[in-house]
Design a protein around this motif. Structure first.
Motif, mmCIF file in Angstrom:
data_model
loop_
_atom_site.group_PDB
_atom_site.id
_atom_site.type_symbol
_atom_site.label_atom_id
_atom_site.label_comp_id
_atom_site.label_asym_id
_atom_site.label_seq_id
_atom_site.Cartn_x
_atom_site.Cartn_y
_atom_site.Cartn_z
ATOM 1 N N HIS A 1 0.852 -1.188 0.000
ATOM 2 C CA HIS A 1 0.000 0.000 0.000
ATOM 3 C C HIS A 1 0.893 1.245 0.000
ATOM 4 C CE1 HIS A 1 -3.463 -2.539 0.861
ATOM 5 N NE2 HIS A 1 -2.725 -3.124 1.808
ATOM 6 N N LEU A 2 0.653 2.117 -0.969
ATOM 7 C CA LEU A 2 1.502 3.299 -1.127
ATOM 8 C C LEU A 2 0.792 4.546 -0.614
ATOM 9 C CD1 LEU A 2 2.785 2.700 -4.797
ATOM 10 C CD2 LEU A 2 3.439 1.539 -2.682
ATOM 11 N N ILE A 3 1.567 5.577 -0.330
ATOM 12 C CA ILE A 3 0.951 6.835 0.096
ATOM 13 C C ILE A 3 0.512 7.672 -1.102
ATOM 14 C CG2 ILE A 3 1.985 7.189 2.375
ATOM 15 C CD1 ILE A 3 4.186 8.797 0.969
ATOM 16 N N LYS A 4 1.056 7.370 -2.254
ATOM 17 C CA LYS A 4 0.663 8.092 -3.460
ATOM 18 C C LYS A 4 0.779 7.131 -4.644
ATOM 19 C CE LYS A 4 5.310 10.065 -3.689
ATOM 20 N NZ LYS A 4 6.136 11.263 -3.597
ATOM 21 N N PRO A 5 0.056 7.381 -5.678
ATOM 22 C CA PRO A 5 0.108 6.457 -6.820
ATOM 23 C C PRO A 5 1.513 6.401 -7.402
ATOM 24 C CG PRO A 5 -1.678 8.057 -7.064
ATOM 25 C CD PRO A 5 -0.836 8.527 -5.927
ATOM 26 N N PHE A 6 1.893 5.208 -7.779
ATOM 27 C CA PHE A 6 3.168 5.071 -8.485
ATOM 28 C C PHE A 6 3.040 3.948 -9.511
ATOM 29 C CE2 PHE A 6 7.711 3.588 -8.735
ATOM 30 C CZ PHE A 6 8.072 4.593 -9.614
ATOM 31 N N SER A 7 2.973 4.382 -10.748
ATOM 32 C CA SER A 7 2.698 3.437 -11.829
ATOM 33 C C SER A 7 3.869 2.490 -12.089
ATOM 34 C CB SER A 7 2.363 4.207 -13.099
ATOM 35 O OG SER A 7 3.402 5.141 -13.364
ATOM 36 N N GLY A 8 5.031 2.866 -11.639
ATOM 37 C CA GLY A 8 6.208 2.031 -11.927
ATOM 38 C C GLY A 8 6.640 1.193 -10.738
ATOM 39 N N PHE A 9 5.701 0.769 -9.899
ATOM 40 C CA PHE A 9 6.087 0.066 -8.668
ATOM 41 C C PHE A 9 6.851 -1.224 -8.943
ATOM 42 C CE2 PHE A 9 5.577 -2.624 -4.954
ATOM 43 C CZ PHE A 9 5.976 -1.772 -3.953
ATOM 44 N N ASP A 10 6.634 -1.810 -10.121
ATOM 45 C CA ASP A 10 7.380 -3.051 -10.426
ATOM 46 C C ASP A 10 8.895 -2.822 -10.330
ATOM 47 O OD1 ASP A 10 5.448 -5.009 -10.761
ATOM 48 O OD2 ASP A 10 5.009 -4.382 -12.810
ATOM 49 N N TYR A 11 9.333 -1.602 -10.615
ATOM 50 C CA TYR A 11 10.766 -1.326 -10.477
ATOM 51 C C TYR A 11 11.191 -1.412 -9.010
ATOM 52 C CZ TYR A 11 10.895 0.174 -15.338
ATOM 53 O OH TYR A 11 10.832 0.191 -16.697
ATOM 54 N N PHE A 12 10.313 -1.003 -8.106
ATOM 55 C CA PHE A 12 10.624 -1.138 -6.679
ATOM 56 C C PHE A 12 10.630 -2.622 -6.277
ATOM 57 C CE2 PHE A 12 8.757 3.271 -5.410
ATOM 58 C CZ PHE A 12 9.714 3.880 -6.190
ATOM 59 N N ALA A 13 9.722 -3.387 -6.901
ATOM 60 C CA ALA A 13 9.666 -4.819 -6.593
ATOM 61 C C ALA A 13 10.914 -5.536 -7.105
ATOM 62 C CB ALA A 13 8.415 -5.433 -7.203
ATOM 63 N N MET A 14 11.638 -4.878 -8.002
ATOM 64 C CA MET A 14 12.891 -5.432 -8.519
ATOM 65 C C MET A 14 14.049 -5.193 -7.536
ATOM 66 S SD MET A 14 15.813 -3.882 -9.975
ATOM 67 C CE MET A 14 15.138 -2.258 -10.285
ATOM 68 N N LEU A 15 13.884 -4.268 -6.613
ATOM 69 C CA LEU A 15 14.982 -3.915 -5.709
ATOM 70 C C LEU A 15 15.379 -5.115 -4.831
ATOM 71 C CD1 LEU A 15 13.703 -0.420 -4.485
ATOM 72 C CD2 LEU A 15 15.551 -0.875 -6.116
ATOM 73 N N PRO A 16 16.670 -5.215 -4.492
ATOM 74 C CA PRO A 16 17.097 -6.311 -3.611
ATOM 75 C C PRO A 16 16.337 -6.346 -2.289
ATOM 76 C CG PRO A 16 18.998 -5.245 -4.588
ATOM 77 C CD PRO A 16 17.801 -4.404 -4.961
ATOM 78 N N ALA A 17 15.718 -5.225 -1.910
ATOM 79 C CA ALA A 17 14.983 -5.180 -0.639
ATOM 80 C C ALA A 17 13.837 -6.180 -0.610
ATOM 81 C CB ALA A 17 14.445 -3.769 -0.401
ATOM 82 N N THR A 18 13.381 -6.663 -1.767
ATOM 83 C CA THR A 18 12.282 -7.645 -1.750
ATOM 84 C C THR A 18 12.802 -9.085 -1.780
ATOM 85 O OG1 THR A 18 11.952 -7.787 -4.162
ATOM 86 C CG2 THR A 18 10.806 -6.002 -3.000
ATOM 87 N N ILE A 19 14.096 -9.264 -1.689
ATOM 88 C CA ILE A 19 14.655 -10.629 -1.568
ATOM 89 C C ILE A 19 14.343 -11.140 -0.164
ATOM 90 C CG2 ILE A 19 16.806 -11.937 -1.414
ATOM 91 C CD1 ILE A 19 17.938 -10.054 -3.589
ATOM 92 N N PRO A 20 13.675 -12.290 -0.060
ATOM 93 C CA PRO A 20 13.222 -12.730 1.269
ATOM 94 C C PRO A 20 14.356 -12.964 2.262
ATOM 95 C CG PRO A 20 12.840 -14.424 -0.416
ATOM 96 C CD PRO A 20 13.268 -13.188 -1.138
ATOM 97 N N VAL A 21 14.068 -12.637 3.512
ATOM 98 C CA VAL A 21 15.026 -12.849 4.616
ATOM 99 C C VAL A 21 14.300 -13.613 5.722
ATOM 100 C CG1 VAL A 21 16.408 -11.709 6.401
ATOM 101 C CG2 VAL A 21 16.300 -10.727 4.109
ATOM 102 N N PRO A 22 14.826 -14.766 6.149
ATOM 103 C CA PRO A 22 14.180 -15.483 7.252
ATOM 104 C C PRO A 22 14.482 -14.784 8.579
ATOM 105 C CG PRO A 22 16.128 -16.674 6.510
ATOM 106 C CD PRO A 22 16.023 -15.464 5.641
ATOM 107 N N ARG A 23 13.436 -14.413 9.301
ATOM 108 C CA ARG A 23 13.635 -13.624 10.515
ATOM 109 C C ARG A 23 14.544 -14.338 11.517
ATOM 110 N NH1 ARG A 23 11.060 -12.360 15.545
ATOM 111 N NH2 ARG A 23 9.443 -13.922 15.297
ATOM 112 N N ALA A 24 14.412 -15.652 11.585
ATOM 113 C CA ALA A 24 15.211 -16.400 12.569
ATOM 114 C C ALA A 24 16.707 -16.294 12.286
ATOM 115 C CB ALA A 24 14.784 -17.861 12.561
ATOM 116 N N LYS A 25 17.060 -16.009 11.046
ATOM 117 C CA LYS A 25 18.486 -15.951 10.684
ATOM 118 C C LYS A 25 19.002 -14.512 10.586
ATOM 119 C CE LYS A 25 18.901 -20.417 10.170
ATOM 120 N NZ LYS A 25 18.813 -21.132 8.917
ATOM 121 N N ASP A 26 18.107 -13.549 10.843
ATOM 122 C CA ASP A 26 18.518 -12.151 10.690
ATOM 123 C C ASP A 26 19.396 -11.719 11.864
ATOM 124 O OD1 ASP A 26 18.793 -9.520 10.007
ATOM 125 O OD2 ASP A 26 16.787 -8.922 10.699
#
Lengths: 589, 337
Positions: free
Chosen positions: A200-225
């Motif tokens: 959920h965004l605070i403002k429209p962003f038509s190019g959100f797929d580029y954000f979904a490409m960021l390494p930040a969406t690579i899953p991290v297991p909480r137990a190993k963080d």
């Protein structure tokens, strides 16, 4: 103190290379690869030596240190290329040569994001069957946790802030301060089930797929963080996992037994092992790639050969066959600062653009092969939406149009020219050469430039990027460069043309382009979900900046890459910014 | 003797304190005098899209908003008592001597320094043995055969050695002996001696020789000059008049006296090298203290730079102390008090 030392080192390196004349060039022998014959630019726009042959060790070297191997904390372009070996984000750039690489394709997700609520909500479904290296299934909660921790900019200081800026955080700062038991208290991201994630965004962003490409969406297991220590051993979801990691020295990746190729249509995973050396002398990296047989496969930074190696490759037709000139989504340019009189007058700004010697600008950066093409507007041609804009006939008048410049000076009320200053980053000899070239070419129409170098580290923070300083020191022309985080109009333009990102305290990337119409167009583009319509708006913004003569485009950058004969399946991926696509590379057997 | 050593060690502590204050001031005070705010300093350690608030928060976290004396006190306390750092989910203890955490890698500096010290020690000590033996031997023979072909040739080579910078001879040697002839491994091939002593030595042969070539040249010229002067002294004539064998005259009386200035400069050189052989380590991609310092400087990673500076100062001071003690051994006229 450092500058002369660097210069002497470079000269020494050049001499050493010239005297040693090590190893002859290599044409591909195609053991284990296809039947390819080496040729100049053979990996640009097409795959050189296509291969599906698995095995071997791919050897990388980096002249510096990684910014971080942690997906939450990395911002180097090569790192985003490399991280796909051990991490899978929701989407990624298509592993294809040429402009096909600009397309986003699903990676961890089953498809690109589905927008709703006027592009303020984005939904992704995760492929079933994807596991961490320890065999634990990946769920949407692991992606959410990864996003949450990437928001913590006090712990992970170096990563991009796009998700901080666009997600509806409602005060959320970090999972490490999260009072909820599962540490998944971020309301901006929902996980209705184990395979669905909603942003959920605070403002429209038509190019959100580029954000979904960021390494930040690579899953991290909480137990190993382990926070800042997680980079010591990132838990893999990709085809390779860490075997060893000696920070600042080297690391090794080996095959991840829990990576299932059936869940991953994007990665060939050809080598059995990947070795990376850090902090290796840059000239030595070139030497090792040029050796016969090659002692190294990939210069991980992908910034191209050093001056000595460059000269050697370009002078030797055999070596040149193994070289590629990659176009970068990067512009070398100069901002015309309208805060400084008389450059507040558009005709005076146009006079600067018209009098500039564009070939001189190009020479300063190393010429058409090592430097790049003369830019006629801001957006590099490979960015979707870029169109040919040449309002001032740079192509026809490569050395400037003095008559037209004088006419503009007349209209500006400065028929005899005027005096102003030009700044550049002191540690960058190419920028110095640019300043000198502009000083000479503008002097022909009476515009007198005083050259002012400033330290690179504080250029944007204390000097040219600080509006008051720039104005008080009469910095009328500010030499700069900008590369897109990804080849998209938003990624390229927003940080350098949106007047609202200019901060009075400095640290700016927009060094003075202030056009209200451009700000409006940017807002419009963010809400336009139709790709074609959105891409047209990026071109419109470029046109507006040029019409207002707020910037002097210099060079659309290119880089001379070397492709050792030991590699197969090599191509330049435009989506990755003009790098070799690491995850497709193979080793000749 | 013991009192002398204790006095010198106390002076060492004082000197290290002064060095730490000066280094700290260079990196923390000078930018402030030039107008940099805490936020300006912090903005070096964030991504390029960072917001002003993020930078402000980081400036606070890194302690840049505190008065300088508080920042220095925290640093000094960390060295003496250790410190604690937040990794995100947990707080970890950084035991003394904690030289702080890297602003970039967020790793503690001290373990990195210790780890890299083994590389620098391997390089410096190996090269020192070569240059000391070859330099002094060449210098002695040149002095004894003054004006001969050997003398002229060795001094010519020595001049070349002093003149050719390491980044030139280093890259040249790598190109020829590693990538063309394949006799030695390329740059970045260092392995710890504990892992494989043969590979360790094999990987270090070129760096040792390159570094020793530079230094032995200077030592040869210095030894030659010292020997020429000493061999004309009255006590040498006396020794010869007593009928001592020439070997004893040269080695026991001539060289021993000429060694004093050599020892002085050797102490300084070795101390400086132990603080980081910057060019050699950079050229051969050796992960030592010098390379670590360069990384710290390039990335404005102040804790790294501070750590290396203090360690380098420590080695220079200790090396000089050892040299002063050796004076008494080498030259009977010297008495420590």
């Amino acid at each position: 103190m450092r500058r002369p030392a660097v210069a002497v080192v470079s000269i020494g390196a050049a001499l050493a290379l010239a005297i040693s004349a090590c190893g002859g060039g290599n044409t591909s022998s195609n053991n284990g690869g296809g039947a390819a014959t080496a040729a100049f630019n053979a990996a640009v726009g097409k795959i050189f030596d296509p291969s599906d042959k698995k095995g071997g060790t791919l050897r990388f070297a980096n002249s510096g240190d990684w910014d971080s191997l942690d997906p939450a904390d990395t911002y180097y372009g090569y790192s985003w290329d490399f991280i796909r070996y051990y991490g899978r984000s929701l989407v990624m750039f298509a592993p294809k040569p040429g402009s096909a690489g600009n397309e986003l394709v699903p990676d961890l997700a089953t498809s690109l994001g589905v927008p709703s609520d006027g592009a303020k909500t984005w939904t992704y479904h995760i492929r079933p069957g994807i596991k961490f290296e320890d065999g634990t299934p990946v769920t949407s909660k692991d992606v959410k946790y990864a996003v949450e921790r990437s928001l913590d900019k006090q712990t992970f200081t170096q990563g991009p802030t796009y998700l901080n800026d666009f997600l509806d955080l409602q005060g959320y700062t970090s999972p490490y301060n999260d009072p909820t038991p599962d540490k998944l208290g971020l309301k901006a991201v929902d996980t209705p089930d184990d395979l669905t994630i909603v942003f959920h965004l605070i403002k429209p962003f038509s190019g959100f797929d580029y954000f979904a490409m960021l390494p930040a969406t690579i899953p991290v297991p909480r137990a190993k963080d382990s926070g800042t220590n997680y980079k010591q051993h990132v838990v893999s979801t990709g085809p390779y996992m860490f075997q060893t990691n000696n920070p600042g020295k080297n690391f090794t990746l080996v095959r991840n037994p829990n990576w299932d190729p059936a869940t991953d249509p994007n990665r060939k995973a050809l080598p059995d092992k990947i070795e990376v050396q850090l902090n290796v002398n840059a000239d030595d990296i070139d030497n090792r790639m040029l050796a016969n047989p090659p002692d190294l496969d990939v210069a991980v930074e992908q910034t191209g050969l050093q001056a000595a190696g460059q000269a050697k490759v370009l002078a030797d037709p055999t070596l040149k066959k193994n070289a590629d000139v990659a176009s970068l989504a990067r512009l070398w340019f100069a901002v015309i600062n309208s805060d400084v009189k008389p450059l507040d007058n558009i005709h005076c700004r146009k006079a600067v653009l018209l009098a500039a010697d564009h070939e001189g600008y190009q020479r300063a950066y190393g010429g058409p092969i090592a430097g790049g093409d003369i830019a006629t507007s801001l957006m590099p041609p490979q960015i979707p939406g870029a169109r040919k804009i040449d309002l001032y006939n740079f192509d026809a008048n490569k050395n400037g149009d003095d008559a037209a410049a004088k006419s503009e000076l007349q209209q500006c009320g400065q028929p005899n020219g005027f005096a102003t200053s030009i700044s550049y980053r002191a540690e960058r000899p190419k920028e110095k050469a640019t300043a000198e070239s502009l000083q000479q070419s503008l002097a022909k129409v009476g515009i007198q430039l005083t050259i002012k170098p400033y330290p690179l580290a504080d250029y944007g923070k204390l000097y040219a990027g600080k509006p008051d300083f720039a104005k008080n020191n009469q910095l009328g022309i500010i030499i700069y460069g900008w590369g897109a985080d990804w080849p998209d109009g938003f990624g390229f333009l927003q940080q350098i043309v949106d007047s609202r990102v200019i901060r009075p305290q400095g640290g700016n990337t927009n060094l003075g382009i202030k056009i209200p119409a451009v700000d409006q167009l940017l807002d419009q583009a963010l809400q336009t979900t139709d790709k074609t319509a959105r891409e047209k708006l990026w071109g419109d913004i470029d046109q507006q900046v040029m019409e207002n003569a707020m910037a002097l485009p210099g060079i659309w950058a290119k880089v001379l890459l070397y492709r050792p004969s030991s590699m197969t399946n090599v191509y330049v991926n435009e989506g990755l910014g003009g790098y070799y696509d690491f995850v497709s590379l193979g080793v000749k057997q | 003797m013991v009192r002398y050593i204790i006095r010198r060690l106390l002076a060492t502590v004082l000197l290290l304190f002064v060095v730490s204050v000066v280094t700290f001031a260079i990196f923390y005070l000078v930018p402030r005098l030039a107008g940099a705010t805490p936020e300006d300093l912090a903005s070096r350690y964030v991504g390029r899209t960072a917001s002003g608030q993020q930078v402000t928060d980081l400036a606070k976290k890194l302690g840049f908003t505190d008065p300088l004396w508080v920042q220095y006190g925290r640093f000094a306390k960390g060295i003496i008592l250790g410190s604690e750092y937040n990794t995100g989910p947990t707080t970890v203890r950084c035991p003394a001597p904690c030289f702080g955490y890297s602003f970039i890698t967020q790793n503690p500096v001290w373990p990195d320094l210790v780890d890299r010290m083994t590389v620098t020690l391997s390089l410096a000590l190996g090269a020192a043995v070569i240059w000391l033996v070859s330099g002094v031997a060449t210098g002695v023979i040149s002095a004894l055969r003054r004006g001969t072909v050997f003398d002229r040739a060795s001094m010519g080579v020595a001049l070349a050695g002093v003149s050719l910078p390491i980044f030139f001879t280093g890259l040249l040697s790598l190109s020829i002996f590693s990538y063309r002839l394949g006799w030695f491994p390329g740059g970045g091939s260092y392995v710890p001696i504990t892992q494989n002593p043969l590979q360790w030595a094999h990987a270090l042969v070129l760096p040792w020789i390159t570094l020793a070539f530079l230094y032995s040249a200077a030592y040869a010229r210095l030894t030659r000059a010292g020997m020429l002067e000493t061999m004309n002294e009255d006590f040498i004539r006396t020794a010869r008049a007593k009928g001592l064998p020439e070997r004893v005259v040269v080695l026991k009386h001539g060289l021993r006296s000429a060694l004093t200035p050599i020892l002085t400069i050797f102490g300084l050189d070795l101390g400086l090298l132990l603080g980081g052989a910057v060019l050699t380590e950079s050229t051969y991609s050796l992960p030592g203290i010098g390379k670590y310092a360069v990384d710290g400087i390039v990335n404005n990673d102040l804790p790294k730079v501070l750590g290396v500076t203090l360690l380098g100062a420590f080695f220079v001071i200790i090396a000089n102390l050892i040299v002063d003690l050796l004076y008494a051994v080498v030259d009977p006229r010297v008495r420590l008090a």
